[in-house]
Motif scaffolding. Structure first.
Motif, PDB file in Angstrom:
ATOM      1  N   SER B 400      70.568  -9.503  74.499  1.00 31.33           N
ATOM      2  CA  SER B 400      69.192  -8.986  74.411  1.00 31.33           C
ATOM      3  C   SER B 400      68.788  -8.669  72.969  1.00 31.33           C
ATOM      4  N   ALA B 401      69.774  -8.334  72.121  1.00 30.77           N
ATOM      5  CA  ALA B 401      69.430  -7.927  70.753  1.00 30.77           C
ATOM      6  C   ALA B 401      69.591  -9.066  69.753  1.00 30.77           C
ATOM      7  N   ARG B 402      69.857 -10.284  70.245  1.00 27.35           N
ATOM      8  CA  ARG B 402      70.229 -11.360  69.320  1.00 27.35           C
ATOM      9  C   ARG B 402      69.114 -11.725  68.346  1.00 27.35           C
ATOM     10  N   ARG B 403      67.867 -11.434  68.695  1.00 24.40           N
ATOM     11  CA  ARG B 403      66.776 -11.789  67.782  1.00 24.40           C
ATOM     12  C   ARG B 403      66.497 -10.685  66.768  1.00 24.40           C
ATOM     13  N   HIS B 404      67.158  -9.572  66.958  1.00 31.81           N
ATOM     14  CA  HIS B 404      66.981  -8.405  66.095  1.00 31.81           C
ATOM     15  C   HIS B 404      67.884  -8.598  64.869  1.00 31.81           C
ATOM     16  N   GLU B 405      67.310  -8.630  63.670  1.00 35.10           N
ATOM     17  CA  GLU B 405      68.113  -8.957  62.494  1.00 35.10           C
ATOM     18  C   GLU B 405      69.238  -7.943  62.254  1.00 35.10           C
ATOM     19  N   ALA B 406      68.880  -6.652  62.401  1.00 35.76           N
ATOM     20  CA  ALA B 406      69.902  -5.619  62.183  1.00 35.76           C
ATOM     21  C   ALA B 406      71.050  -5.790  63.172  1.00 35.76           C
ATOM     22  N   ALA B 407      70.709  -6.134  64.419  1.00 39.80           N
ATOM     23  CA  ALA B 407      71.750  -6.303  65.443  1.00 39.80           C
ATOM     24  C   ALA B 407      72.672  -7.464  65.084  1.00 39.80           C
ATOM     25  N   ARG B 408      72.090  -8.542  64.567  1.00 40.79           N
ATOM     26  CA  ARG B 408      72.919  -9.688  64.171  1.00 40.79           C
ATOM     27  C   ARG B 408      73.859  -9.294  63.027  1.00 40.79           C
ATOM     28  N   ALA B 409      73.331  -8.549  62.063  1.00 36.24           N
ATOM     29  CA  ALA B 409      74.167  -8.123  60.935  1.00 36.24           C
ATOM     30  C   ALA B 409      75.314  -7.231  61.428  1.00 36.24           C
ATOM     31  N   TRP B 410      75.000  -6.299  62.333  1.00 34.21           N
ATOM     32  CA  TRP B 410      76.037  -5.409  62.867  1.00 34.21           C
ATOM     33  C   TRP B 410      77.065  -6.186  63.675  1.00 34.21           C
ATOM     34  N   ALA B 411      76.587  -7.167  64.457  1.00 33.27           N
ATOM     35  CA  ALA B 411      77.519  -7.970  65.257  1.00 33.27           C
ATOM     36  C   ALA B 411      78.453  -8.756  64.333  1.00 33.27           C
ATOM     37  N   ALA B 412      77.897  -9.315  63.250  1.00 28.65           N
ATOM     38  CA  ALA B 412      78.724 -10.063  62.295  1.00 28.65           C
ATOM     39  C   ALA B 412      79.742  -9.132  61.646  1.00 28.65           C
ATOM     40  N   TRP B 413      79.293  -7.932  61.292  1.00 28.44           N
ATOM     41  CA  TRP B 413      80.193  -6.960  60.656  1.00 28.44           C
ATOM     42  C   TRP B 413      81.330  -6.576  61.601  1.00 28.44           C
ATOM     43  N   ALA B 414      80.971  -6.327  62.867  1.00 28.22           N
ATOM     44  CA  ALA B 414      82.007  -5.935  63.841  1.00 28.22           C
ATOM     45  C   ALA B 414      82.979  -7.087  64.063  1.00 28.22           C
ATOM     46  N   PHE B 415      82.463  -8.312  64.124  1.00 26.01           N
ATOM     47  CA  PHE B 415      83.326  -9.475  64.337  1.00 26.01           C
ATOM     48  C   PHE B 415      84.312  -9.636  63.173  1.00 26.01           C
ATOM     49  N   LEU B 416      83.795  -9.572  61.943  1.00 23.22           N
ATOM     50  CA  LEU B 416      84.673  -9.725  60.770  1.00 23.22           C
ATOM     51  C   LEU B 416      85.698  -8.592  60.694  1.00 23.22           C
ATOM     52  N   SER B 417      85.243  -7.386  61.026  1.00 24.64           N
ATOM     53  CA  SER B 417      86.176  -6.244  61.015  1.00 24.64           C
ATOM     54  C   SER B 417      87.281  -6.457  62.045  1.00 24.64           C
ATOM     55  N   ALA B 418      86.904  -6.985  63.224  1.00 29.82           N
ATOM     56  CA  ALA B 418      87.895  -7.225  64.275  1.00 29.82           C
ATOM     57  C   ALA B 418      88.886  -8.309  63.828  1.00 29.82           C
ATOM     58  N   VAL B 419      88.385  -9.341  63.145  1.00 26.94           N
ATOM     59  CA  VAL B 419      89.277 -10.400  62.646  1.00 26.94           C
ATOM     60  C   VAL B 419      90.266  -9.808  61.639  1.00 26.94           C
ATOM     61  N   ALA B 420      89.744  -8.996  60.704  1.00 25.27           N
ATOM     62  CA  ALA B 420      90.615  -8.381  59.693  1.00 25.27           C
ATOM     63  C   ALA B 420      91.674  -7.511  60.363  1.00 25.27           C
ATOM     64  N   TRP B 421      91.271  -6.753  61.370  1.00 29.77           N
ATOM     65  CA  TRP B 421      92.210  -5.896  62.105  1.00 29.77           C
ATOM     66  C   TRP B 421      93.257  -6.746  62.828  1.00 29.77           C
ATOM     67  N   PHE B 422      92.790  -7.815  63.457  1.00 28.98           N
ATOM     68  CA  PHE B 422      93.662  -8.696  64.233  1.00 28.98           C
ATOM     69  C   PHE B 422      94.743  -9.319  63.346  1.00 28.98           C
ATOM     70  N   LEU B 423      94.364  -9.627  62.104  1.00 33.66           N
ATOM     71  CA  LEU B 423      95.301 -10.305  61.202  1.00 33.66           C
ATOM     72  C   LEU B 423      96.229  -9.337  60.466  1.00 33.66           C
ATOM     73  N   THR B 424      95.908  -8.046  60.494  1.00 31.61           N
ATOM     74  CA  THR B 424      96.727  -7.096  59.722  1.00 31.61           C
ATOM     75  C   THR B 424      97.557  -6.190  60.637  1.00 31.61           C
ATOM     76  N   ASN B 425      96.984  -5.090  61.082  1.00 34.31           N
ATOM     77  CA  ASN B 425      97.750  -4.101  61.843  1.00 34.31           C
ATOM     78  C   ASN B 425      97.008  -3.767  63.132  1.00 34.31           C
ATOM     79  N   GLN B 426      97.499  -4.301  64.253  1.00 33.66           N
ATOM     80  CA  GLN B 426      96.776  -4.130  65.522  1.00 33.66           C
ATOM     81  C   GLN B 426      97.113  -2.788  66.182  1.00 33.66           C
ATOM     82  N   ASP B 427      96.760  -1.730  65.513  1.00 30.01           N
ATOM     83  CA  ASP B 427      96.891  -0.388  66.072  1.00 30.01           C
ATOM     84  C   ASP B 427      95.485   0.040  66.496  1.00 30.01           C
TER      85      ASP B 427
END
Lengths: 45, 628
Positions: B400-427
Motif C-alpha cells: 500500500s505504501a509503495r508509491r510513497h517515496e519516504a516508504a520506499r527509502a525506508w524499505a530500501a534502508w531496512a532491506f540493506l540493513s537486513a543484508v548487512a546483518w545477515f552477512l555479519t552477525n545474526q544475533d
C-alpha cells in the motif's frame, strides 16, 4: 485494495501456522506459559 | 532512604538533565515530526550529548560530585522554557479511546519492566549486563576516572549509555542503574509511532504499531537490563528519520549528531551509518542532484564521525587501536594492549560461530522472515519473538505504501540493513532497527486489513493481532516474571542470588571481610562486578592479559607478594570463553602443597572457592587499611 483477498489468506496462513507450530504442536502454552503465570500470581499474592 | 527510591530519583534526574541538554537543539528538528517524536528526540539528543560530555570530563575526573554538578546544570536548562503538556496533546486530539488503550498497554508493560529492572542483578557469565555493561561504570567510579578495564576488553566498547548508567550509579550510590533503559524504550516507542505516520499510516495505524511493538519480546525482553540495544536502535532510527526528512543543513547536522551517538553506543553504528549514507545517495532521488545528495551523505558521515570519535580516539591513545578488542586484521596492523593477536583470532571465531544463525546462503536469506518469526531462538532470541504481525501484515503495508517515496527509502534502508546483518552477525539484538521498520509497515497494513469491508477478513486480521500480542505478553511475563518477584520480595531475591550467581557465597564472604584492599582473581570465569573491592585479574574472560609479564595464575602466585594484593580468590570454574585448556578442568590453582610454606593464610573454603589473605603484603602495606 487490489490483492486484499490474497493478503487475507496470507494473514490467516501465518496465524494458522503459528497455532499449529507453537500453541498446539509444541505445547508451549500448556507446559511453559500457564504454569509460570500461575506461579507468578501465587507468588505475588 | 531505600536504594530503590534513590535509584528512581537518580534516573529521573538523568532524564531531566538529558531533556535540558536536548532543549538546546530543538530548533534543529524538522517540522514534520509529531509532538511525541519531538519529545523523545529531545531526550535522545540530550542523553547522547550528556553521555559524551560526561565521558570527556570522566577522562580527567569521574566522581559523584562532578557528575552531580553536570546533571544539575543540565537539568536547569529545562527552566529556560517549559512545554510539559506537549507530549500528551496527541492523546487529547481525537481517537481518545484508542490512544488511551495504547497508552495504557504501553504504560502497563513499561511499568512491569521498570519494576523488573529494580531487582538485584543475577546471572551466568554469559550475561553481558554483569560481564561488562555495568562492570566498566563500577570500576570508573571506584577509580574516580574513566580508564580501560584491561581484564574485560568489552568495557572498551563505545559507552554513551554506560556512562549514563554510571551517572545513575554515582547519584544513587546503587549498583543497579538498569531502570534508565526504560526511558530509551519510551523514546523508541515514540519513534515507531512517528515512523508509522511517516510511512503513510493514520492515527489508528500509529497506535497499532505502538501496541504491536510494546508486546514484542525481542524488543522488550532486554528493557530494564544493562543491555544497550534498545537505546542504540532509538539513536539509529532517529538518525535515519531526520536524515531522510532533512530540509536543510541544520536538520542534517542533527542527524549526524544522532549518528555519532549511535557510533558512541555500539560498533554496529558504523554499519548503520554506511547503510544510511548509501540510501541518502540512491534511495532519495527526489532530494536533489547526485552531487547534492553526495554532499549531504558526506556531511552526515563527517558529523557522525566527529561526534562519535572520542570513544575510538580514547581506544587508540590508551589501548593502541581504535576498535577494541580489535578484529584480527586490525590486530595485526595495530596490536591492542593486553589483547594478543591469538586472542583476537579466537574471539573472531567465537563471534562468527555465535552469529551464524540460520546460515548465509540465498535460500537462507529468502527464508529469513519466516525463520525469524517462528524460530527466533535460532538467532538467540525468544521464540516467536517478533510476534506474527510483521510477517502477516508487513507485505500489505509495503504494497500500500509503495508509491510513497519516504516508504520506499525506508524499505530500501531496512532491506540493506537486513543484508548487512545477515552477512555479519545474526544475533537478534542487532536487527531491532529493522524489526521497528517492519512493525511500522505491518501497522500500515493492519490499518487496512483490520478495517476492511469483509467481515471474515476483519475477524481473521483481528485474531492475528490479538493472538500475537497476547503471546508476546505471556512471553514477557515468563521471561521477566522472576525479576518482578525479586524486586518485590527481598527473601526471593536472596534465594535467587544464591541459586543464580555462581560463587555467590564466596563473593559475599569477600565483601563482608574487613581489610580487603585489593583482590587477586586467579580464574577468568569470575565476574568481578559482584566484588565490591578493587581487584586485579590474571587472565580476562576473553584471554586478556592485564598484568604485564604475567601470563598464568601460577606465574602470578609465584610473585604474589609483589603484586600489591591483600587477598587471593581462587575458584573451581570452567571458563567458557578462554581457550587455554587448563581452565576447562575447573581446578584450584592453590593446592595444599603450594600453600604450605607460602605467605598465604586460608580464610574461607568451599567446594568451589577459596579465599586467602596475603600475609607478606599485609605486613608490608595493608596495615593502614585496617587488616587484622
Amino acid at each position: 485494495m487490489k490483492y486484499q483477498p490474497l493478503f487475507n489468506l496470507w494473514a490467516a496462513a501465518v496465524l494458522g501456522a503459528f497455532i499449529v507450530l507453537r500453541l498446539v504442536g509444541s505445547g508451549t502454552f500448556q507446559q511453559a506459559i500457564w504454569p509460570k503465570l500461575v506461579t507468578l500470581l501465587s507468588g505475588l499474592s | 532512604m531505600s536504594e530503590k527510591i534513590l535509584t528512581i530519583i537518580s534516573v529521573l534526574a538523568v532524564i531531566l538533565a538529558s531533556l535540558g541538554v536536548g532543549r538546546l537543539l530543538t530548533s534543529f528538528m524538522p517540522e514534520s515530526l509529531t509532538p511525541p517524536e519531538r519529545w523523545e528526540l529531545r531526550f535522545l539528543v540530550g542523553a547522547g550529548a550528556l553521555g559524551t560530555l560526561l565521558f570527556l570530563i570522566g577522562l580527567i575526573t569521574f566522581t559523584p560530585a562532578v557528575i552531580g554538578c553536570v546533571a544539575v546544570l543540565s537539568a536547569a536548562l529545562n527552566l529556560w522554557r517549559g512545554e510539559l503538556a506537549e507530549p500528551f496533546s496527541v492523546w487529547r486530539k481525537g481517537n481518545k479511546w484508542r490512544g488511551a488503550a495504547v497508552v495504557s498497554l504501553a504504560a502497563l508493560t513499561l511499568a512491569f519492566l521498570a519494576l523488573a529492572s529494580l531487582a538485584p542483578l543475577v546471572g551466568e557469565p554469559g550475561n553481558d549486563t554483569i560481564r561488562y555493561h555495568l562492570l566498566g561504570p563500577a570500576q570508573w567510579l571506584r577509580e574516580g576516572q574513566i580508564r580501560p578495564v584491561l581484564d574485560e576488553s568489552r568495557t572498551a566498547f563505545p559507552a554513551v549509555v554506560e556512562t549514563l548508567f554510571a551517572a545513575v550509579m554515582a547519584l544513587s550510590r546503587s549498583d543497579n542503574p538498569c531502570l534508565l533503559s526504560v526511558a530509551f524504550a519510551v523514546a523508541l516507542l515514540a519513534q515507531v509511532y512517528g515512523l508509522t505516520k511517516r510511512l503513510g499510516g493514520d492515527e489508528f495505524a500509529a497506535c497499532l504499531s505502538v501496541g504491536l511493538f510494546v508486546m514484542m519480546p525481542v524488543v522488550m525482553v532486554r528493557v530494564g537490563t544493562g543491555y544497550v540495544d534498545v537505546a542504540f536502535t532509538a539513536f539509529v532510527l532517529a538518525m535515519v528519520r531526520i536524515a531522510f526528512d532533512a530540509a536543510g543543513w541544520r536538520s542534517l547536522l542533527l542527524a549526524g549528531l544522532l549518528g555519532g551517538f549511535a557510533l558512541g553506543t555500539k560498533y554496529t553504528g558504523l554499519v548503520a551509518l554506511a547503510v544510511t549514507a548509501v540510501c541518502l545517495l540512491f534511495a532519495r532521488r527526489h532530494a536533489g542532484s547526485l552531487r547534492q545528495r553526495s554532499l549531504w551523505a558526506a556531511v552526515l558521515v563527517a558529523t557522525a564521525c566527529v561526534v562519535g570519535s572520542p570513544w575510538y580516539l580514547k581506544n587508540l591513545l590508551l589501548l593502541g587501536t581504535p576498535i577494541y578488542p580489535p578484529p584480527p586484521l586490525l590486530a595485526r596492523l595495530l596490536p591492542g594492549k593486553a589483547f594478543s593477536p591469538e586472542a583476537s583470532e579466537r574471539f573472531q571465531q567465537f563471534i562468527l560461530n555465535w552469529g551464524k544463525g540460520s546460515g548465509r546462503g540465498l535460500l537462507d536469506f529468502l527464508l529469513l522472515p519466516i525463520r525469524f518469526t517462528y524460530w527466533t531462538n535460532i538467532f538467540h532470541g525468544p521464540l516467536v519473538g517478533v510476534g506474527l504481525a510483521p510477517l502477516a501484515l508487513g507485505p500489505v503495508g509495503l504494497a500500500s505504501a509503495r508509491r510513497h517515496e519516504a516508504a520506499r527509502a525506508w524499505a530500501a534502508w531496512a532491506f540493506l540493513s537486513a543484508v548487512a546483518w545477515f552477512l555479519t552477525n545474526q544475533d537478534y539484538r542487532f536487527l531491532l532497527h529493522v524489526v521497528a521498520v517492519a512493525t511500522a509497515f505491518a501497522a500500515v497494513g493492519g490499518g487496512i486489513l483490520l478495517r476492511q469491508a469483509s467481515r471474515w477478513g476483519r475477524v481473521s486480521a483481528w485474531s492475528l493481532v490479538v493472538v500475537s500480542m497476547c503471546y508476546g505478553g505471556f512471553a514477557l511475563l515468563r521471561l521477566r516474571g522472576d525479576d518482578v518477584r525479586a524486586a518485590l520480595s527481598p527473601r526471593f531475591a536472596a534465594e535467587r542470588a544464591e541459586r543464580e550467581v555462581p560463587l555467590a557465597a564466596a563473593y559475599k564472604f569477600l565483601n563482608q571481610t574487613d581489610g580487603v584492599s585489593k583482590v587477586l582473581i586467579l580464574n577468568p570465569g569470575v565476574m568481578p562486578y559482584f566484588i565490591r573491592h578493587p581487584y586485579v585479574k590474571v587472565v580476562g574472560s576473553l584471554g586478556e592479559q592485564p598484568l604485564a609479564g604475567v601470563k598464568t595464575p601460577r606465574e602470578a602466585m609465584a610473585q604474589v607478594c609483589s603484586l600489591g594484593v591483600s587477598h587471593v580468590l581462587d575458584v573451581k570454574l570452567a571458563a567458557a570463553h578462554v581457550w587455554d585448556k587448563s581452565y576447562e578442568k575447573g581446578e584450584f590453582v592453590v593446592t595444599g602443597e603450594a600453600q604450605e610454606g607460602s605467605c598465604l593464610e586460608l580464610l574461607y573454603r568451599s567446594d568451589e572457592a577459596q579465599v586467602f589473605r596475603v600475609k607478606c603484603r599485609a605486613a608490608a602495606v595493608a596495615a593502614p587499611d585496617g587488616v587484622k
